[in-house]
Design a protein around this motif. Structure first.
Motif, PDB file in Angstrom:
ATOM      1  N   GLY A 251       0.759  -1.248  -0.071  1.00 43.61           N
ATOM      2  CA  GLY A 251      -0.178  -0.195  -0.233  1.00 43.61           C
ATOM      3  C   GLY A 251       0.830   1.301  -0.039  1.00 43.61           C
ATOM      4  N   GLN A 501       4.128  -7.000  -6.490  1.00 40.82           N
ATOM      5  CA  GLN A 501       5.065  -6.259  -5.570  1.00 40.82           C
ATOM      6  C   GLN A 501       5.773  -7.421  -4.783  1.00 40.82           C
ATOM      7  OE1 GLN A 501       2.020  -4.121  -3.416  1.00 40.82           O
ATOM      8  NE2 GLN A 501       1.283  -3.960  -5.261  1.00 40.82           N
ATOM      9  N   GLY A 502       5.499  -8.730  -5.244  1.00 37.22           N
ATOM     10  CA  GLY A 502       5.926  -9.813  -4.293  1.00 37.22           C
ATOM     11  C   GLY A 502       4.861 -10.969  -4.181  1.00 37.22           C
ATOM     12  N   THR A 508       1.075 -16.973 -10.803  1.00 37.19           N
ATOM     13  CA  THR A 508      -0.523 -17.442 -10.472  1.00 37.19           C
ATOM     14  C   THR A 508      -1.213 -17.175 -11.844  1.00 37.19           C
ATOM     15  OG1 THR A 508      -0.597 -15.276  -9.448  1.00 37.19           O
ATOM     16  CG2 THR A 508      -0.554 -17.565  -8.015  1.00 37.19           C
ATOM     17  N   SER A 543      -6.398  -6.232  -2.420  1.00 40.18           N
ATOM     18  CA  SER A 543      -6.295  -7.354  -2.966  1.00 40.18           C
ATOM     19  C   SER A 543      -7.340  -7.547  -4.051  1.00 40.18           C
ATOM     20  CB  SER A 543      -6.862  -8.237  -1.609  1.00 40.18           C
ATOM     21  OG  SER A 543      -6.056  -8.126  -0.687  1.00 40.18           O
ATOM     22  N   SER A 545      -6.467  -7.613  -7.389  1.00 38.81           N
ATOM     23  CA  SER A 545      -5.910  -8.594  -8.369  1.00 38.81           C
ATOM     24  C   SER A 545      -6.487  -9.657  -8.989  1.00 38.81           C
ATOM     25  CB  SER A 545      -4.266  -8.788  -8.234  1.00 38.81           C
ATOM     26  OG  SER A 545      -3.583  -7.240  -8.065  1.00 38.81           O
ATOM     27  N   THR A 546      -6.538 -10.653  -8.089  1.00 40.36           N
ATOM     28  CA  THR A 546      -7.251 -11.977  -8.435  1.00 40.36           C
ATOM     29  C   THR A 546      -8.516 -11.683  -8.653  1.00 40.36           C
ATOM     30  OG1 THR A 546      -5.526 -12.982  -6.901  1.00 40.36           O
ATOM     31  CG2 THR A 546      -7.677 -14.322  -7.497  1.00 40.36           C
ATOM     32  N   PRO A 547      -9.611 -10.938  -7.573  1.00 42.39           N
ATOM     33  CA  PRO A 547     -10.805 -10.793  -7.976  1.00 42.39           C
ATOM     34  C   PRO A 547     -11.213 -10.074  -9.322  1.00 42.39           C
ATOM     35  CG  PRO A 547     -10.387 -10.057  -5.723  1.00 42.39           C
ATOM     36  CD  PRO A 547      -8.997 -10.457  -6.349  1.00 42.39           C
ATOM     37  N   VAL A 663     -11.459 -20.586  -4.276  1.00 45.78           N
ATOM     38  CA  VAL A 663     -10.928 -21.670  -4.900  1.00 45.78           C
ATOM     39  C   VAL A 663      -9.284 -20.865  -4.945  1.00 45.78           C
ATOM     40  CG1 VAL A 663     -10.239 -22.417  -7.042  1.00 45.78           C
ATOM     41  CG2 VAL A 663     -12.555 -22.494  -6.266  1.00 45.78           C
ATOM     42  N   ARG A 664      -8.375 -21.639  -4.337  1.00 48.10           N
ATOM     43  CA  ARG A 664      -6.972 -21.352  -4.518  1.00 48.10           C
ATOM     44  C   ARG A 664      -6.381 -21.636  -5.873  1.00 48.10           C
ATOM     45  NH1 ARG A 664      -4.815 -21.940   1.844  1.00 48.10           N
ATOM     46  NH2 ARG A 664      -6.605 -20.908   2.779  1.00 48.10           N
ATOM     47  N   ASN A 666      -2.677 -20.950  -6.115  1.00 48.42           N
ATOM     48  CA  ASN A 666      -1.628 -21.765  -5.977  1.00 48.42           C
ATOM     49  C   ASN A 666      -1.667 -21.645  -4.585  1.00 48.42           C
ATOM     50  OD1 ASN A 666       1.063 -22.003  -5.168  1.00 48.42           O
ATOM     51  ND2 ASN A 666       1.882 -21.288  -6.882  1.00 48.42           N
ATOM     52  N   VAL A 670      -0.601 -18.572  -1.494  1.00 46.56           N
ATOM     53  CA  VAL A 670      -1.674 -18.193  -0.571  1.00 46.56           C
ATOM     54  C   VAL A 670      -1.050 -18.364   0.865  1.00 46.56           C
ATOM     55  CG1 VAL A 670      -4.081 -18.600   0.223  1.00 46.56           C
ATOM     56  CG2 VAL A 670      -3.619 -18.707  -1.988  1.00 46.56           C
ATOM     57  N   GLN A 673       1.199 -15.631   1.433  1.00 51.35           N
ATOM     58  CA  GLN A 673       0.717 -14.387   1.681  1.00 51.35           C
ATOM     59  C   GLN A 673       0.072 -14.245   3.143  1.00 51.35           C
ATOM     60  OE1 GLN A 673      -0.094 -11.400  -0.537  1.00 51.35           O
ATOM     61  NE2 GLN A 673       1.797 -12.312  -1.359  1.00 51.35           N
ATOM     62  N   VAL A 736      -6.874 -12.494  -1.260  1.00 56.22           N
ATOM     63  CA  VAL A 736      -6.223 -13.067   0.129  1.00 56.22           C
ATOM     64  C   VAL A 736      -5.106 -12.207   0.510  1.00 56.22           C
ATOM     65  CG1 VAL A 736      -4.448 -14.784  -0.839  1.00 56.22           C
ATOM     66  CG2 VAL A 736      -5.752 -15.211   1.421  1.00 56.22           C
ATOM     67  N   GLY A 737      -4.751 -11.243  -0.347  1.00 60.18           N
ATOM     68  CA  GLY A 737      -3.298 -10.678  -0.154  1.00 60.18           C
ATOM     69  C   GLY A 737      -3.471  -9.870   1.242  1.00 60.18           C
TER      70      GLY A 737
HETATM   71  N1  MCN Z   1      -3.977 -16.059  -4.812  1.00 57.70           N
HETATM   72  C1  MCN Z   1      -4.275 -17.408  -4.935  1.00 57.70           C
HETATM   73  N2  MCN Z   1      -5.533 -17.790  -4.742  1.00 57.70           N
HETATM   74  C2  MCN Z   1      -6.607 -17.043  -4.392  1.00 57.70           C
HETATM   75  C3  MCN Z   1      -6.093 -15.733  -4.221  1.00 57.70           C
HETATM   76  C4  MCN Z   1      -5.015 -15.204  -4.301  1.00 57.70           C
HETATM   77  O1  MCN Z   1      -3.478 -18.243  -5.592  1.00 57.70           O
HETATM   78  N3  MCN Z   1      -7.907 -17.548  -4.079  1.00 57.70           N
HETATM   79  C5  MCN Z   1      -2.599 -15.580  -5.409  1.00 57.70           C
HETATM   80  C6  MCN Z   1      -2.757 -14.454  -6.326  1.00 57.70           C
HETATM   81  O2  MCN Z   1      -2.949 -15.197  -7.649  1.00 57.70           O
HETATM   82  C7  MCN Z   1      -1.729 -13.672  -5.860  1.00 57.70           C
HETATM   83  C8  MCN Z   1      -1.534 -13.697  -4.393  1.00 57.70           C
HETATM   84  O3  MCN Z   1      -2.302 -14.921  -4.082  1.00 57.70           O
HETATM   85  O4  MCN Z   1      -0.377 -14.248  -6.716  1.00 57.70           O
HETATM   86  C9  MCN Z   1      -2.379 -12.463  -3.850  1.00 57.70           C
HETATM   87  O5  MCN Z   1      -3.389 -12.148  -4.663  1.00 57.70           O
HETATM   88  P1  MCN Z   1      -4.625 -11.266  -4.300  1.00 57.70           P
HETATM   89  O6  MCN Z   1      -5.209 -11.751  -3.004  1.00 57.70           O
HETATM   90  O7  MCN Z   1      -5.319 -10.907  -5.413  1.00 57.70           O
HETATM   91  O8  MCN Z   1      -3.865  -9.770  -3.845  1.00 57.70           O
HETATM   92  P2  MCN Z   1      -3.146  -8.948  -4.795  1.00 57.70           P
HETATM   93  O9  MCN Z   1      -2.286  -9.827  -6.066  1.00 57.70           O
HETATM   94  O10 MCN Z   1      -3.928  -7.953  -5.483  1.00 57.70           O
HETATM   95  O11 MCN Z   1      -1.983  -8.156  -4.042  1.00 57.70           O
HETATM   96  C10 MCN Z   1      -2.245  -7.041  -3.348  1.00 57.70           C
HETATM   97  C11 MCN Z   1      -2.086  -7.248  -1.757  1.00 57.70           C
HETATM   98  C12 MCN Z   1      -2.339  -6.119  -0.855  1.00 57.70           C
HETATM   99  S1  MCN Z   1      -3.281  -4.939  -1.421  1.00 57.70           S
HETATM  100  C13 MCN Z   1      -1.099  -5.825  -0.343  1.00 57.70           C
HETATM  101  S2  MCN Z   1      -1.056  -4.222   0.642  1.00 57.70           S
HETATM  102  C14 MCN Z   1      -0.063  -6.844  -0.190  1.00 57.70           C
HETATM  103  C15 MCN Z   1      -0.331  -8.052  -0.402  1.00 57.70           C
HETATM  104  O12 MCN Z   1      -1.080  -8.183  -1.514  1.00 57.70           O
HETATM  105  N4  MCN Z   1       1.077  -6.332  -0.297  1.00 57.70           N
HETATM  106  C16 MCN Z   1       2.335  -7.237  -0.562  1.00 57.70           C
HETATM  107  N5  MCN Z   1       0.471  -9.049  -0.306  1.00 57.70           N
HETATM  108  C17 MCN Z   1       1.818  -8.554  -0.389  1.00 57.70           C
HETATM  109  N6  MCN Z   1       2.793  -9.697  -0.411  1.00 57.70           N
HETATM  110  C18 MCN Z   1       4.072  -9.327  -0.792  1.00 57.70           C
HETATM  111  N7  MCN Z   1       5.128 -10.096  -0.835  1.00 57.70           N
HETATM  112  N8  MCN Z   1       4.533  -7.931  -0.970  1.00 57.70           N
HETATM  113  C19 MCN Z   1       3.619  -7.022  -0.892  1.00 57.70           C
HETATM  114  O13 MCN Z   1       3.920  -5.735  -1.270  1.00 57.70           O
END
Ligand code: MCN
Ligand code: CUN
Length: 784
Positions: A251, A501-502, A508, A543, A545-547, A663-664, A666, A670, A673, A736-737
């Protein structure tokens, strides 16, 4: 021992990007070095609030290695002294009239090397006239409080906004007739996302072509490009934003910072590329912080523990400029999801935003747009109620959780939760923890000895902003594009608008394509982070990106699959309607042997094969995904702590986390995270605090003062999962991030307070440092 598969689709697999990260071969902004590049440094205000009387830059200009010194006055001439924030406020790029927080940007030096740039900062002579500072949000609206934003026309106090959600009258009515009402002041203190890599940029303006190339570790490259176009008046197609590998964002890297704009101006002025990288203290002092929410929560309940209504009033500290980043209609972010996971008759929240002489921010640090604050509040309030009713907090939660048959659930503050089975998740967590045995152990502890506590939190998040008819940032609708191209040899390139960003997006997103098309993930290249190479979209935060982009990826892959069906029908000389899909292959219904693999189809799509009327050659597609709703991940967390009453030292003994993100894609990613977010929770609950003295001096500007958790403070996480797919998401996934950062602080705090219960402590604010815990035991809790 974790197992790793080589899935063609969803499953555990090592991250593709790690091949370069573990070898030290990533390319971060600071690795970008261009011929003739110059270096910028920012002069910052030592005062939290002061009038600028004069700035003398002559000595700095005379430094032999200095190429330019830029001040607010220089920028005023270019109409760039102020820039819009993501919340429709304005923010000083370089101060002209006043400085409004310690660390605010006052001047920018461009020099031949970074040491000269820093040295020259010392040669700038600024005369300040100090003013009284406002650091406590609760004092900001006092009639005698100094007005911070006297630059704004009509702004006569420090008030920013009043915002509310829910039905106030209905809520008040339930409270008026309630058997039990409990109230509690709850502070979510100011904390900082503190990514390992600080913020920075390399700006390269080419005066001949008029093109600006901006390497910048932003979480939202496309949104930044549009804002630069609006601010600088540059045509958008002449701006290229490249976000290379990003060393953590959390963020912190959503806003546009003055340093970025200064680097651009520096490049325009000198005709050379200009690099600006902030150091750790600059990052902690001046970039987007998180929280600073002063909440008063109230619960109306029956005597036997049925929660009937919730009410909360918040004073939200937004710092000197309202630079929060959340959908326009929601100045308090998604705080109004504060009814959490419980079935209540009515609820109302009222949030007042105020200016203070502190760095701007508020929405950062894995907050899902303030759901951290909401989840913390409700989970603390449930424990306060349990304390007053002398009820077991697990039983109290079980009694009030929404039931699976209530989904889709319309919440009293206007959400529609998509899916969930809450009791199942809580029961699993209780079973994993061995809850009954833990309580038995606690009960058998002799009085006066070491304390143990068991803390529970149950959270619901709303992530995946958002349906564009309800959600925009600066007028930009929150939808995201995706483009997928399958090359003749069956290798694919996916282009997406979100920015890792990691989080492992290169892996995924390739897995989503693999799941939908049967092309192995290693054969799918994911391109992101370059506005010249990717479709428009709003980027990664909340979070989403996935949604959003994950859904876009599934949709675009399905479009390609349909195109592949047409090509296969020409290849097999059958009607497209007679073809069946199995992962990676179209075959003739009733004749499984008669089929063509996606790779064979890709080659044919680029060949001389005659295609049916209206079917274009090649194998590609584009889409823009506008989510119909957010996704609502949830989880049940249980933390066990041991507390030394003599020193106030808290040790986290165990942490059980059951997450449901649908559903996950990877599971390994997850879990990674979740691990990160749980560590965040321990950090915020026990250690992290950006404090200020009464003059507005920032007391958390280094990692000596701002403590981050390490492996030493973290137990071995015990993870569990349930899977309740999102009904509206193409692959049933939810974000889930940020889940664990949202859910875990309350579990840790509840555990510590559970341990302190024999000492009559009902509540204490984070961070629960040893001093703080010890004083709470002595009946003299600290106010943060
Ligand atoms: N994922 C999955 N199955 C799901 C949900 C998610 O395999 N059901 C995987 C996704 O495909 C993705 C990861 O988990 O590779 C995170 O997905 P998601 O929940 O969509 O979150 P975003 O990718 O949008 O990431 C943003 C979120 C935020 S807002 C913050 S703040 C944060 C976070 O991610 N910053 C991070 N996790 C972080 N992790 C790292 N290493 N670095 C950050 O800066
Ligand atoms: Cu609130 S931090 Mo994340 O949404 O980038």
């Amino acid at each position: 021992m974790t197992t790793v598969d080589k899935p063609i689709g969803f499953g555990r697999m090592h991250r593709k990007e790690d091949a370069r990260f573990v070898r030290g071969r990533g390319t971060y902004v600071d690795d970008v070095n261009l011929p003739g590049m110059l270096y910028g440094a920012v002069l910052r205000s030592p005062f939290a609030h002061a009038r600028i009387v004069s700035i003398d830059t002559a000595a700095a200009q005379a430094h032999p290695k200095v190429k330019a010194v830029i001040t607010g006055q220089t920028l005023e001439g270019l109409k760039l002294a102020w820039m819009p924030t993501l919340s429709q406020d304005t923010q000083a790029v370089l101060a002209t009239d006043k400085v409004r927080f310690q660390g605010q940007e006052v001047a920018f030096v461009v020099a031949e090397d970074k040491y000269a740039a820093r040295d020259a900062l010392e040669l700038i002579d600024v005369e300040y006239e100090p003013l009284p500072a406002v650091v406590d949000a609760r004092r900001a609206l006092d009639p005698d409080a100094p007005v911070i934003r006297d630059d704004k026309e009509g702004q006569t106090d420090n008030h920013i906004f009043d915002w509310g959600a829910g039905d106030e009258a209905a809520t008040d009515a339930v409270f008026a007739s309630a058997e039990v009402v409990v109230a509690q002041d709850v502070l979510y203190p100011r904390v900082h996302p503190a990514p390992l890599e600080t913020c920075g940029a390399v700006a390269d303006f080419d005066a001949v072509t008029g093109k600006l190339t901006m390497w910048c570790n932003t979480q939202a490259p496309h949104a930044h490009r549009t804002v630069y176009a609006l601010v600088a008046g540059l045509p958008e197609h002449k701006i290229r934003v490249i976000s290379p590998d990003v060393g953590g964002g959390f963020g912190n890297k959503v806003p546009i910072y003055p340093g970025y704009v200064c680097a651009i101006v520096g490049s325009i002025v000198t005709g050379k590329p200009v690099k600006w990288m902030e150091d750790r203290s600059e990052n902690l002092m001046s970039t987007g912080f998180a929280r600073d929410y002063h909440m008063r929560g109230e619960v109306a309940a029956t005597r036997d523990g049925r929660i009937r209504a919730l009410r909360v009033k918040v004073v939200a500290d937004h710092g000197a400029f309202n630079g929060t980043a959340q959908p326009t209609k929601f100045p308090a972010g998604f705080f109004h999801v504060f009814t959490g996971s419980y079935d209540v008759e009515a609820a109302h929240c009222a949030v007042t935003g105020v200016y203070t002489n502190k760095a701007p921010g508020g929405v950062a640090y894995a907050c899902s747009f303030r759901i951290t604050e909401a989840a913390y509040l409700i989970e603390r309030m449930v424990d306060v109620l349990a304390y007053e009713l002398d009820m077991d907090p697990a039983e109290l939660r079980m009694k009030n959780l929404l039931k699976p048959e209530q989904f889709p659930y319309p919440s009293p503050t206007g959400w529609e939760y998509d899916s969930g089975d809450y009791p199942r998740a809580l029961q699993l967590a209780l079973d994993m923890a061995g809850y009954a045995e833990l309580r038995a152990e606690q009960a058998s502890r002799p009085a006066g000895g070491p304390l143990m506590g068991i803390g529970i939190s149950f959270f619901t998040e709303a992530v995946g902003a958002g349906p564009r008819k309800h959600m925009d940032i600066l007028g930009l609708g929150m939808a995201d594009g995706a483009e997928l191209r399958v090359h003749p040899t069956g290798k694919a390139v996916l282009r997406i608008s979100v920015q890792s960003q990691g989080q492992g997006h290169e892996t995924t997103y390739a897995q989503i394509v693999a799941e939908e098309l049967g092309i192995p993930p290693d054969d799918v290249e994911v391109v992101h982070g370059d506005t010249d190479q990717t479709p428009f979209g709003l980027g990664t935060y909340g979070s989403r990106s996935t949604p959003v982009s994950g859904a876009a990826t599934a949709v675009v892959a399905r479009k390609v699959r349909e195109r592949a069906r047409q090509v296969a029908s020409a290849m097999l000389e059958v009607d497209p309607g007679d073809l069946e899909w199995e992962k990676g292959r179209w075959y003739v219904r009733g004749d499984h042997a008669q089929g063509r693999s996606i790779q064979e189809i890709a080659l044919a799509a680029h060949s001389s094969l005659e295609l049916p009327e209206g079917v274009e050659g090649h194998l590609d597609a584009t889409t823009v995904y506008n989510p119909p709703n957010l996704t609502f991940p949830f989880g049940a967390y249980i933390c066990v702590v041991d507390v030394d009453p003599g020193t106030g030292q808290v040790k986290v003994r165990r942490f059980v986390a059951v997450d449901d993100c649908g559903v996950r894609i990877n599971p390994m990613i997850v879990e990674g995270q979740v691990h990160g977010g749980l560590a965040d929770g321990i950090g915020m609950a026990l250690m992290e605090l950006i404090a200020f003295d009464e003059d507005g001096n920032c007391l958390g500007a280094s990692f000596m003062d701002y403590l981050l958790p390490t492996a030493m403070e973290c137990p071995s996480w015990e993870l569990g999962e349930t899977v309740t797919p999102s009904p509206h998401h193409p692959i049933g996934a939810k974000g889930v991030g940020e889940s664990a950062t949202v859910g875990s602080p309350a579990a840790v705090v509840n555990a510590v307070l559970d341990a302190l219960k024999p000492h009559g402590v009902r509540h204490a604010d984070m961070p629960l440092t040893p001093a703080h815990v010890w004083r709470a035991i002595q009946g003299r809790p600290l106010r943060t």
